[in-house]
Design a protein around this motif. Sequence first.
Motif, PDB file in Angstrom:
ATOM      1  N   UNK A 118       0.846  -1.194   0.000  1.00 33.53           N
ATOM      2  CA  UNK A 118       0.000   0.000   0.000  1.00 33.53           C
ATOM      3  C   UNK A 118       0.881   1.243   0.000  1.00 33.53           C
ATOM      4  N   UNK A 119       0.259   2.378  -0.298  1.00 35.46           N
ATOM      5  CA  UNK A 119       0.954   3.659  -0.248  1.00 35.46           C
ATOM      6  C   UNK A 119       0.870   4.225   1.171  1.00 35.46           C
ATOM      7  N   UNK A 120       1.925   4.880   1.581  1.00 37.43           N
ATOM      8  CA  UNK A 120       1.936   5.506   2.904  1.00 37.43           C
ATOM      9  C   UNK A 120       2.838   6.719   2.867  1.00 37.43           C
ATOM     10  N   UNK A 121       2.613   7.614   3.809  1.00 38.93           N
ATOM     11  CA  UNK A 121       3.418   8.825   3.918  1.00 38.93           C
ATOM     12  C   UNK A 121       4.645   8.531   4.783  1.00 38.93           C
ATOM     13  N   UNK A 122       5.840   8.724   4.223  1.00 36.69           N
ATOM     14  CA  UNK A 122       7.081   8.373   4.905  1.00 36.69           C
ATOM     15  C   UNK A 122       8.028   9.568   4.976  1.00 36.69           C
ATOM     16  N   UNK A 123       8.951   9.495   5.938  1.00 40.63           N
ATOM     17  CA  UNK A 123       9.979  10.538   6.052  1.00 40.63           C
ATOM     18  C   UNK A 123      10.939  10.434   4.871  1.00 40.63           C
ATOM     19  N   UNK A 124      11.159  11.542   4.169  1.00 35.45           N
ATOM     20  CA  UNK A 124      11.990  11.505   2.968  1.00 35.45           C
ATOM     21  C   UNK A 124      13.022  12.630   3.007  1.00 35.45           C
ATOM     22  N   UNK A 125      14.287  12.258   2.734  1.00 37.29           N
ATOM     23  CA  UNK A 125      15.347  13.252   2.603  1.00 37.29           C
ATOM     24  C   UNK A 125      15.658  13.423   1.119  1.00 37.29           C
ATOM     25  N   UNK A 126      15.401  14.604   0.608  1.00 35.90           N
ATOM     26  CA  UNK A 126      15.597  14.851  -0.819  1.00 35.90           C
ATOM     27  C   UNK A 126      17.073  14.804  -1.180  1.00 35.90           C
ATOM     28  N   UNK A 127      17.944  15.264  -0.282  1.00 37.51           N
ATOM     29  CA  UNK A 127      19.382  15.277  -0.568  1.00 37.51           C
ATOM     30  C   UNK A 127      19.942  13.864  -0.649  1.00 37.51           C
ATOM     31  N   UNK A 153       7.392  14.702   4.079  1.00 38.03           N
ATOM     32  CA  UNK A 153       6.598  13.478   4.022  1.00 38.03           C
ATOM     33  C   UNK A 153       6.306  13.164   2.555  1.00 38.03           C
ATOM     34  N   UNK A 154       6.609  11.948   2.162  1.00 36.96           N
ATOM     35  CA  UNK A 154       6.447  11.566   0.762  1.00 36.96           C
ATOM     36  C   UNK A 154       5.595  10.304   0.660  1.00 36.96           C
ATOM     37  N   UNK A 155       4.621  10.331  -0.230  1.00 37.95           N
ATOM     38  CA  UNK A 155       3.790   9.150  -0.448  1.00 37.95           C
ATOM     39  C   UNK A 155       4.607   8.109  -1.208  1.00 37.95           C
ATOM     40  N   UNK A 156       4.773   6.941  -0.593  1.00 37.12           N
ATOM     41  CA  UNK A 156       5.555   5.879  -1.238  1.00 37.12           C
ATOM     42  C   UNK A 156       4.852   4.551  -1.035  1.00 37.12           C
ATOM     43  N   UNK A 157       5.060   3.670  -1.985  1.00 41.98           N
ATOM     44  CA  UNK A 157       4.475   2.342  -1.914  1.00 41.98           C
ATOM     45  C   UNK A 157       5.414   1.417  -1.151  1.00 41.98           C
ATOM     46  N   UNK A 158       4.843   0.566  -0.300  1.00 37.37           N
ATOM     47  CA  UNK A 158       5.671  -0.355   0.464  1.00 37.37           C
ATOM     48  C   UNK A 158       4.900  -1.585   0.888  1.00 37.37           C
ATOM     49  N   UNK A 182      -7.151  14.157   9.446  1.00 35.28           N
ATOM     50  CA  UNK A 182      -5.697  14.194   9.291  1.00 35.28           C
ATOM     51  C   UNK A 182      -5.360  14.966   8.011  1.00 35.28           C
ATOM     52  N   UNK A 183      -4.217  15.659   7.982  1.00 32.53           N
ATOM     53  CA  UNK A 183      -3.845  16.419   6.775  1.00 32.53           C
ATOM     54  C   UNK A 183      -3.748  15.541   5.529  1.00 32.53           C
ATOM     55  N   UNK A 184      -3.519  14.233   5.734  1.00 31.57           N
ATOM     56  CA  UNK A 184      -3.357  13.313   4.589  1.00 31.57           C
ATOM     57  C   UNK A 184      -4.675  12.652   4.183  1.00 31.57           C
ATOM     58  N   UNK A 200       2.541  21.999   5.034  1.00 31.29           N
ATOM     59  CA  UNK A 200       3.543  22.028   6.103  1.00 31.29           C
ATOM     60  C   UNK A 200       3.216  21.003   7.199  1.00 31.29           C
ATOM     61  N   UNK A 201       1.929  20.849   7.496  1.00 26.44           N
ATOM     62  CA  UNK A 201       1.531  19.842   8.488  1.00 26.44           C
ATOM     63  C   UNK A 201       1.898  18.439   8.007  1.00 26.44           C
ATOM     64  N   UNK A 202       1.781  18.233   6.700  1.00 27.39           N
ATOM     65  CA  UNK A 202       2.089  16.912   6.141  1.00 27.39           C
ATOM     66  C   UNK A 202       3.579  16.575   6.235  1.00 27.39           C
ATOM     67  N   UNK A 203       4.414  17.577   6.388  1.00 24.75           N
ATOM     68  CA  UNK A 203       5.861  17.334   6.463  1.00 24.75           C
ATOM     69  C   UNK A 203       6.268  16.669   7.778  1.00 24.75           C
ATOM     70  N   UNK A 204       5.440  16.825   8.784  1.00 23.70           N
ATOM     71  CA  UNK A 204       5.798  16.303  10.107  1.00 23.70           C
ATOM     72  C   UNK A 204       5.568  14.799  10.182  1.00 23.70           C
ATOM     73  N   UNK A 205       6.471  14.124  10.879  1.00 25.67           N
ATOM     74  CA  UNK A 205       6.270  12.694  11.132  1.00 25.67           C
ATOM     75  C   UNK A 205       5.150  12.536  12.158  1.00 25.67           C
ATOM     76  N   UNK A 206       4.626  11.326  12.273  1.00 23.24           N
ATOM     77  CA  UNK A 206       3.549  11.070  13.241  1.00 23.24           C
ATOM     78  C   UNK A 206       4.007  11.405  14.649  1.00 23.24           C
ATOM     79  N   UNK A 207       5.249  11.069  14.964  1.00 24.90           N
ATOM     80  CA  UNK A 207       5.773  11.333  16.301  1.00 24.90           C
ATOM     81  C   UNK A 207       5.830  12.834  16.566  1.00 24.90           C
ATOM     82  N   UNK A 208       6.290  13.612  15.571  1.00 25.98           N
ATOM     83  CA  UNK A 208       6.399  15.062  15.760  1.00 25.98           C
ATOM     84  C   UNK A 208       5.020  15.722  15.841  1.00 25.98           C
ATOM     85  N   UNK A 209       4.052  15.173  15.116  1.00 26.31           N
ATOM     86  CA  UNK A 209       2.707  15.745  15.160  1.00 26.31           C
ATOM     87  C   UNK A 209       2.120  15.696  16.570  1.00 26.31           C
TER      88      UNK A 209
END
Length: 819
Positions: A150-159, A183-188, A269-271, A294-303
């Motif tokens: 399924x797709x889910x929102x994950x922590x993503x580092x662009x660099x 936060x990036x939508x990715x399949x996993x 939820x923002x997502x 901006x809210x979507x950028x936060x991880x669940x823990x940070x939210x």
Amino acid sequence: MEYKPLEFEKKWQNIWNETHAYEPSDDFSKPKKYILSMFPYPSGRIHMGHVRNYTISDAIARHYRKKGFNVLHPIGWDSFGMPAENAAIKNGVHPKKWTYENIDYMREELRSLGLSFSKTREFATSDTVYTKHEQEIFIKMYENGLIYKKDASLNWCESCQTVLANEQVEENRCWRCGTEVVQKEMSGYYLKISGYAKELLDSIAELKNGWPNQVLTMQENWIGRSEGLEFEFELTPASRKKLNNKFDKYTVFTTRPDTIYGVTYSALAPEHAIVSELLKNNLLDDESALKIKNMRKLSSRDKQTAEKEGVYLGIDVIHPLSKKEIPLWAANFVLVEYGGGAVMAVPAHDERDHEFALKFSLPIVQSVKPKEGEFSPSKAMCDDGVLVNSGEFTDLTSSEAKAAIIDYFEKNGIGKRVVNYKLRDWGISRQRYWGAPIPVVHCKTCGAVPESVANLPVTLPDDVEITGKGNPLDNHPTWRFTTCPKCGSDAVRESDTMDTFVQSSWYFLRYTLNRSLWDDVPFEQKSVKYWMSVDQYVGGIEHAILHLLYSRFFTKVLRDLGYIDKSINEPFTNLLTQGMVLKDGAKMSKSKGNVVDPDNIIQKYGADTARLFILFAAPPQKELEWNDSAVEGAFKFIKRLYDKADFAQPCKKLPHIEQSNLTKESQYARKKVYEALKRSNDIYNGSYTFNTLIASCMEAFNALSAQENRDVWSEGYYILLNILEPIVPHASSELSEQLFARANFRDELKLDESVFDTDTIVLAVTINGKRRAEFEISSSATSEEIIAEGKKAVAKWLENVSIKKELYVNKKLVNLVVQ
């Protein structure tokens, strides 16, 4: 006899190695004990936490071997994971080379401690054969609907072009490069652990006598069973129209249906899909859209810890009972992975909802009054009470109202009673190289198809360049390209690798298998049924939730898939969580400069000194403060044991001693020796208070030193060396060989009860719990006489204080509480 620790330790380690002394037997008619420590990550060097963990399990394993049990005490290596990739980036060394070189070095470090691990059962989870069987298990789970994508929102580092675990996000930035995390939508791929939530919770009852209550409570909270009402908020006609009639309602769940008349807004939820629809069609103003992004950028823990933020979505819903319109918001405190990502908000009776309502000036409506005192809108009243402003349910208690309101919803077909669990399905996809490849191929015709078992293992290519940017498997020129096992067409391999928690969720089952069968099967029914469950598992409290929960899940899944016997429901019968090793009051770390290198301690004092100190300094479950002088003291005790060994006479069985013919000192020495023996039989029942056993041995040795009867010396050494063998095996083995041809290790030692039948008893006196003195008194003395004599023995500590309490603990001590 002269104590030469390095010489003796090398000698006995060679003997144990050459004689295969610690290999389990395949004779399954014998009584068994499976003793296991959590296996280490091969980071390069062992630390004092390792020494403590493995010394504890080793003492337990050695004890049961002497008792005639068939003992499985294995070790292995949890060898996949990010540190190897980080080393590759930093030092330019291949993760595989780094990992296996570390294993070789750490294996020698563990060997130098005299740990009685099975050599034939050792493996690393990055071994190809382990990966083969793990991939087969993955395929079986996939085929049985226990793994899905399924797709889910994950922590993503662009660099770095990679997904980050929550632990790798520091102040919303990548721990490695400092880039802001998005936060990036990715399949996993996900393991359906939620399907086992009820059984995982219910079977905690089986563990109550063997696991620490703290760990069981943490697991119960993590699984998080809650019972309540599930219902739907219907969108107003105008709101449905605004969304092009793509949505007409959404589901919410509440454990507090008694507060439903206090709902003044709902939040998504923002997502949430409705929020995404509004963003996609530009139905929000720019400021609101930016806030949500901006809210979507936060991880669940940070939210959960961030300041409450929200956006009114310009749409409304209808209250299911009052039929009033209430506004719909997007809020950062609502998590998309829990409860469908939507909540009913009751500011009067929920602290989080109240905080949000105050910030955004939303109404606060009381629906429950407190049992005592008055309600104030300035503070949420979260306790149960009596309903007010709640229509036909007014004046019911919260407990009555919960049942009545759910019944009303069910009767009218607008909601239902449900049980929910906080436990979320386990995402195992990792966009990294050094892990077990997920055995799935992607075919244009057939879609995602599991690899054929005949083609396993899917192994990692060695010729990769690891830069820290992206997944090297995606960029490999040939590795990804294959054929579909279903139709034979060209296909592409899945490049994600598995979460390393997968490997540690079944390794304990793998140890049960004889090495000769390793290539053929992951484990087999007969050996698993004999060895499982693990009789004693030893490890840190930091693994109380994820590792232990996933291991329990895998055990139940493998049972249901027919891999292991139906009778095996839990992996670990007993769990000991050892405390941390501290220095100067803090956990040892290189950054604090307070690390003690085990290699240096072994080189200076010998392994037995390290073992003795580790087991003597504190009970296993407590934190242990490193103390250099106590290490020196441990060394001196073993040295004294050698220095006085000549007082004992060589023999091959316990000497016969007539207690009544001995001096008072010799009688007392025998009593202390047998007290130590009695304690050694007691501590292995689960308390594992080695510190008290070692203290008893030291007291017995001091008592032996205060008398001169050589038979008593011989008996004392015969027994004490047997007791101390699990703790200081090298020193005990050497002295036992010299004095008794190791007969004392083969004999089953029995208590001589006659030594406890004395005319007098020796009691300790403690003041405010601190031991101050000992005194001897007639065994027929009354409690009053004993307390009086005890006070005489500590008279100097009673000057200028008042005694608040006097307590006599039968045949043990007098305790005085003073002020």
